[in-house]
Design a protein around this motif. Structure first.
Motif, PDB file in Angstrom:
ATOM      1  N   SER A  26     -28.887  64.379 104.989  1.00 46.65           N
ATOM      2  CA  SER A  26     -29.262  64.176 103.578  1.00 46.65           C
ATOM      3  C   SER A  26     -28.170  63.401 102.836  1.00 46.65           C
ATOM      4  O   SER A  26     -28.463  62.508 102.042  1.00 46.65           O
ATOM      5  CB  SER A  26     -29.552  65.512 102.882  1.00 46.65           C
ATOM      6  N   GLU A  45     -16.797  63.902 104.058  1.00 50.43           N
ATOM      7  CA  GLU A  45     -17.313  64.738 105.157  1.00 50.43           C
ATOM      8  C   GLU A  45     -16.161  65.541 105.760  1.00 50.43           C
ATOM      9  O   GLU A  45     -15.147  64.980 106.153  1.00 50.43           O
ATOM     10  CB  GLU A  45     -17.976  63.849 106.219  1.00 50.43           C
ATOM     11  N   LEU A  53     -25.791  69.302 110.766  1.00 55.23           N
ATOM     12  CA  LEU A  53     -26.489  70.123 111.765  1.00 55.23           C
ATOM     13  C   LEU A  53     -27.210  69.271 112.805  1.00 55.23           C
ATOM     14  O   LEU A  53     -27.317  69.654 113.973  1.00 55.23           O
ATOM     15  CB  LEU A  53     -27.499  71.043 111.067  1.00 55.23           C
ATOM     16  N   LEU A  61     -33.440  67.133 116.890  1.00 57.01           N
ATOM     17  CA  LEU A  61     -34.897  66.927 116.986  1.00 57.01           C
ATOM     18  C   LEU A  61     -35.458  66.559 115.617  1.00 57.01           C
ATOM     19  O   LEU A  61     -35.334  67.343 114.662  1.00 57.01           O
ATOM     20  CB  LEU A  61     -35.571  68.219 117.483  1.00 57.01           C
ATOM     21  N   ASN A 139     -12.244  67.800 102.973  1.00 57.72           N
ATOM     22  CA  ASN A 139     -13.058  68.878 102.421  1.00 57.72           C
ATOM     23  C   ASN A 139     -13.221  68.710 100.917  1.00 57.72           C
ATOM     24  O   ASN A 139     -12.210  68.559 100.215  1.00 57.72           O
ATOM     25  CB  ASN A 139     -12.342  70.197 102.723  1.00 57.72           C
ATOM     26  N   ALA A 140     -14.432  68.715 100.418  1.00 55.61           N
ATOM     27  CA  ALA A 140     -14.658  68.729  98.965  1.00 55.61           C
ATOM     28  C   ALA A 140     -14.433  70.175  98.515  1.00 55.61           C
ATOM     29  O   ALA A 140     -15.208  71.059  98.863  1.00 55.61           O
ATOM     30  CB  ALA A 140     -16.078  68.281  98.645  1.00 55.61           C
ATOM     31  N   ARG A 340     -30.891  70.813 102.683  1.00 56.41           N
ATOM     32  CA  ARG A 340     -31.318  72.210 102.883  1.00 56.41           C
ATOM     33  C   ARG A 340     -30.902  73.144 101.751  1.00 56.41           C
ATOM     34  O   ARG A 340     -31.209  74.334 101.803  1.00 56.41           O
ATOM     35  CB  ARG A 340     -30.851  72.724 104.248  1.00 56.41           C
ATOM     36  N   ARG A 353     -36.369  72.121 104.318  1.00 56.02           N
ATOM     37  CA  ARG A 353     -34.963  71.961 104.718  1.00 56.02           C
ATOM     38  C   ARG A 353     -34.770  71.149 105.990  1.00 56.02           C
ATOM     39  O   ARG A 353     -33.653  70.717 106.288  1.00 56.02           O
ATOM     40  CB  ARG A 353     -34.319  73.339 104.909  1.00 56.02           C
ATOM     41  N   ILE A 355     -34.958  68.260 109.116  1.00 57.93           N
ATOM     42  CA  ILE A 355     -34.312  66.941 109.076  1.00 57.93           C
ATOM     43  C   ILE A 355     -35.137  65.880 108.330  1.00 57.93           C
ATOM     44  O   ILE A 355     -34.603  65.222 107.417  1.00 57.93           O
ATOM     45  CB  ILE A 355     -33.935  66.477 110.508  1.00 57.93           C
TER      46      ILE A 355
HETATM   47  C1  FAD Z   1     -30.867  76.876 114.440  1.00 57.31           C
HETATM   48  C2  FAD Z   1     -31.489  75.735 113.680  1.00 57.31           C
HETATM   49  C3  FAD Z   1     -32.549  75.048 114.227  1.00 57.31           C
HETATM   50  C4  FAD Z   1     -33.113  73.978 113.531  1.00 57.31           C
HETATM   51  N1  FAD Z   1     -34.098  73.241 114.141  1.00 57.31           N
HETATM   52  C5  FAD Z   1     -34.487  72.098 113.578  1.00 57.31           C
HETATM   53  C6  FAD Z   1     -35.272  71.172 114.295  1.00 57.31           C
HETATM   54  O1  FAD Z   1     -35.624  71.399 115.449  1.00 57.31           O
HETATM   55  N2  FAD Z   1     -35.612  70.003 113.677  1.00 57.31           N
HETATM   56  C7  FAD Z   1     -35.282  69.743 112.372  1.00 57.31           C
HETATM   57  O2  FAD Z   1     -35.706  68.714 111.855  1.00 57.31           O
HETATM   58  N3  FAD Z   1     -34.516  70.596 111.688  1.00 57.31           N
HETATM   59  C8  FAD Z   1     -34.069  71.724 112.271  1.00 57.31           C
HETATM   60  N4  FAD Z   1     -33.210  72.536 111.617  1.00 57.31           N
HETATM   61  C9  FAD Z   1     -32.842  72.225 110.226  1.00 57.31           C
HETATM   62  C10 FAD Z   1     -31.954  71.011 110.079  1.00 57.31           C
HETATM   63  O3  FAD Z   1     -31.067  70.884 111.148  1.00 57.31           O
HETATM   64  C11 FAD Z   1     -31.139  71.073 108.784  1.00 57.31           C
HETATM   65  O4  FAD Z   1     -31.800  71.748 107.761  1.00 57.31           O
HETATM   66  C12 FAD Z   1     -30.810  69.668 108.292  1.00 57.31           C
HETATM   67  O5  FAD Z   1     -30.171  68.968 109.327  1.00 57.31           O
HETATM   68  C13 FAD Z   1     -29.960  69.813 107.059  1.00 57.31           C
HETATM   69  O6  FAD Z   1     -29.331  68.623 106.716  1.00 57.31           O
HETATM   70  P1  FAD Z   1     -28.382  68.581 105.443  1.00 57.31           P
HETATM   71  O7  FAD Z   1     -27.843  67.203 105.356  1.00 57.31           O
HETATM   72  O8  FAD Z   1     -29.097  69.118 104.271  1.00 57.31           O
HETATM   73  O9  FAD Z   1     -27.219  69.638 105.700  1.00 57.31           O
HETATM   74  P2  FAD Z   1     -26.157  69.804 106.915  1.00 57.31           P
HETATM   75  O10 FAD Z   1     -26.713  69.287 108.174  1.00 57.31           O
HETATM   76  O11 FAD Z   1     -25.740  71.201 106.831  1.00 57.31           O
HETATM   77  O12 FAD Z   1     -24.992  68.836 106.462  1.00 57.31           O
HETATM   78  C14 FAD Z   1     -23.991  69.215 105.584  1.00 57.31           C
HETATM   79  C15 FAD Z   1     -22.762  68.367 105.866  1.00 57.31           C
HETATM   80  O13 FAD Z   1     -21.793  68.629 104.870  1.00 57.31           O
HETATM   81  C16 FAD Z   1     -20.526  68.859 105.458  1.00 57.31           C
HETATM   82  N5  FAD Z   1     -19.835  69.775 104.554  1.00 57.31           N
HETATM   83  C17 FAD Z   1     -20.116  71.060 104.290  1.00 57.31           C
HETATM   84  N6  FAD Z   1     -19.290  71.543 103.350  1.00 57.31           N
HETATM   85  C18 FAD Z   1     -18.480  70.514 103.004  1.00 57.31           C
HETATM   86  C19 FAD Z   1     -17.433  70.378 102.064  1.00 57.31           C
HETATM   87  N7  FAD Z   1     -17.056  71.402 101.272  1.00 57.31           N
HETATM   88  N8  FAD Z   1     -16.790  69.192 101.979  1.00 57.31           N
HETATM   89  C20 FAD Z   1     -17.150  68.151 102.774  1.00 57.31           C
HETATM   90  N9  FAD Z   1     -18.152  68.231 103.670  1.00 57.31           N
HETATM   91  C21 FAD Z   1     -18.808  69.389 103.774  1.00 57.31           C
HETATM   92  C22 FAD Z   1     -20.849  69.460 106.827  1.00 57.31           C
HETATM   93  O14 FAD Z   1     -19.778  69.250 107.734  1.00 57.31           O
HETATM   94  C23 FAD Z   1     -22.103  68.686 107.203  1.00 57.31           C
HETATM   95  O15 FAD Z   1     -21.802  67.484 107.848  1.00 57.31           O
HETATM   96  C24 FAD Z   1     -32.619  73.612 112.261  1.00 57.31           C
HETATM   97  C25 FAD Z   1     -31.544  74.308 111.729  1.00 57.31           C
HETATM   98  C26 FAD Z   1     -30.974  75.346 112.427  1.00 57.31           C
HETATM   99  C27 FAD Z   1     -29.789  76.042 111.852  1.00 57.31           C
END
Ligand code: FAD
Length: 422
Positions: A26, A45, A53, A61, A139-140, A340, A353, A355
């Protein structure tokens, strides 16, 4: 309408139009949209690869992006990334969908596994090419606030503590770290015990050679393996919100010991664990309490302020629209979230939430932030038609077509989900 005075300046290491905290799918999607709209953009990051994730967490996936009847719902940057990830890494795009939306209806769903590490490097390339300032291993830590207005963020990295200012901040940390610390109303989630790494075995290697496809060489290896519905949640093992260091550590220790137990029985020369998740696999750690909270009851509902149409990944036919109000609050004019941590509850949180929607809400948050800067207004007060037009320019479907609605299935109440998961 909230109007913001952007003139206040504090001494800082850098100043940007937009700061995106968190480089998951995201956050990367948001940062690219901001940069493509001509905004100076900083992406922060905390790990050393992009994708969150989806890559670092080994959740590689792209879940279904269609209605389950051969109609694609999720386009935008997600469609682009599915195709790009398949250029250099393995994919599992079904034959029906190889050339895009199939001409005839099909029950085959449009999804694809991808190489997490190659895709992460492709995202780095995209970010660099877009001219985004990217800070890894950074880290933010804390937002700098004046009342409900955010002036920037304090970071911690090899350089020590630094301060960066911005006009708009996008919290894509997945855990709502920055907005939570700013005092924005939010709600913690609970997470089942899921911990999946990757392994190769002699048998999977053989299969890969036979099929001439490296995808078959890599399989999951688990600690605990509860599903999103709680199936396989072991008795006596707690659920974690994941918002304290102790909880995160307990989750990792519990699961690593379980995985070690699981592999102790295997022949040591016949398998190797090739990757462990390098971030906690928490599905729902913390989400915004936005001006609207999305639930599964919103199935088939059109929203005037929709920023993207999405589909249920696990059950065909169920379609949704995501209102801008799930990403922001009127009383915090220059902070917005994506991914998410969007404002959603129950199974609705699961729908929003994953991908593909996370990539689209990244685009939505970014375009709303850019438009707010240009209009001198709060992010929740942007002209919605203009925002929707900007998103359509990025190939995002805003409203699902009514002809995709299966009225005989629609009760108007909680969706009757195939499989009866709840
Ligand atoms: C067990 C499991 C199975 C799943 N299966 C699937 C699936 O099969 N297919 C699918 O589409 N989705 C799946 N999901 C959901 C999906 O993976 C996530 O919801 C999605 O990738 C979220 O993306 P995001 O960018 O919102 O957050 P995140 O992927 O959580 O990214 C957050 C980023 O911010 C960084 N970060 C965090 N805090 C800080 C900070 N303070 N300062 C700087 N950086 C920071 C982290 O390192 C990370 O890189 C699954 C999730 C889980 C847990």
């Amino acid at each position: 309408m909230n109007s913001i005075n952007f003139s206040k300046k504090l001494s800082a290491s850098g100043s940007y139009d937009v700061i995106v905290c968190g480089g998951g799918v995201s956050g990367v999607s948001a940062a690219i949209s901001c940069a493509e709209r001509g905004k100076s953009t900083l992406l922060i990051e905390k790990s050393t690869i992009l994708g969150g994730l989806a890559t670092l967490g080994l959740i590689n996936l792209f879940v279904p992006m269609c209605n389950g009847r051969g109609k694609q719902i999720i386009f935008g940057r997600c469609e682009k990334w599915v195709r790009e990830s398949a250029k250099y890494g393995y994919d599992t795009i079904p034959d029906d969908w190889q050339k895009g939306e199939p001409e005839a209806p099909t029950d085959t769903r449009y999804l694809s596994w991808f190489s997490p590490y190659i895709f992460a490097e492709q995202m780095t390339e995209d970010v660099v090419n877009a001219g985004i300032d990217l800070k890894f291993d950074c880290n933010a830590v804390e937002p700098v606030m004046d009342g409900n207005v955010c002036y920037g963020v304090i970071t911690f990295s090899k350089s020590g503590l630094e301060y960066y200012t911005c006009k708009m901040l996008i919290d894509a940390t997945g855990d709502l770290d920055v907005m939570r610390r700013a005092g924005v109303p939010c709600k913690a989630g609970k997470n089942f015990a899921t911990y999946m790494g990757k392994q190769i075995t002699l048998d999977t290697c053989k299969e890969a050679v036979e099929k001439n496809n490296i995808y078959y060489a890599i399989k999951h290896v688990s600690g605990y393996s509860a599903s999103l519905y709680g199936t396989n949640q072991p008795e006596g093992v707690p659920m974690w919100s994941g918002l304290t260091c102790d909880e995160v550590s307990d989750y990792i220790i519990t699961n690593q010991l379980k995985m070690l137990d699981n592999i102790k029985t295997d022949g040591r020369l016949s398998r190797e664990v090739t990757a462990l998740p390098l971030m906690p696999q928490f599905r729902t750690s913390c989400r915004l309490i936005g001006d609207y909270t999305f639930t599964e009851k919103d199935v088939y509902r059109h929203f005037e302020d929709s920023v993207c149409a999405i589909n249920d990944f696990d059950h065909r036919d169920y379609l949704y629209e995501v209102p801008l109000r799930t990403l922001c609050r009127n009383d915090y004019p220059n902070m917005i979230t994506a991914g998410r941590s969007a404002s959603a509850e129950g199974y609705g949180w699961d729908v929003i939430r994953v991908i593909p929607p996370a990539i689209l809400t990244g685009q939505a948050a970014a375009n709303a932030a850019c438009l707010a800067i240009d209009s001198g207004c709060g992010v929740s007060s942007v002209d919605i038609k203009t925002l929707q037009k900007m998103l359509e320019e990025e190939n995002v479907m805003i409203h699902f077509p009514d002809e995709y609605v299966l009225k005989e299935k629609y009760t108007g109440e909680v969706a009757e989900i195939e499989g009866g998961h709840f």
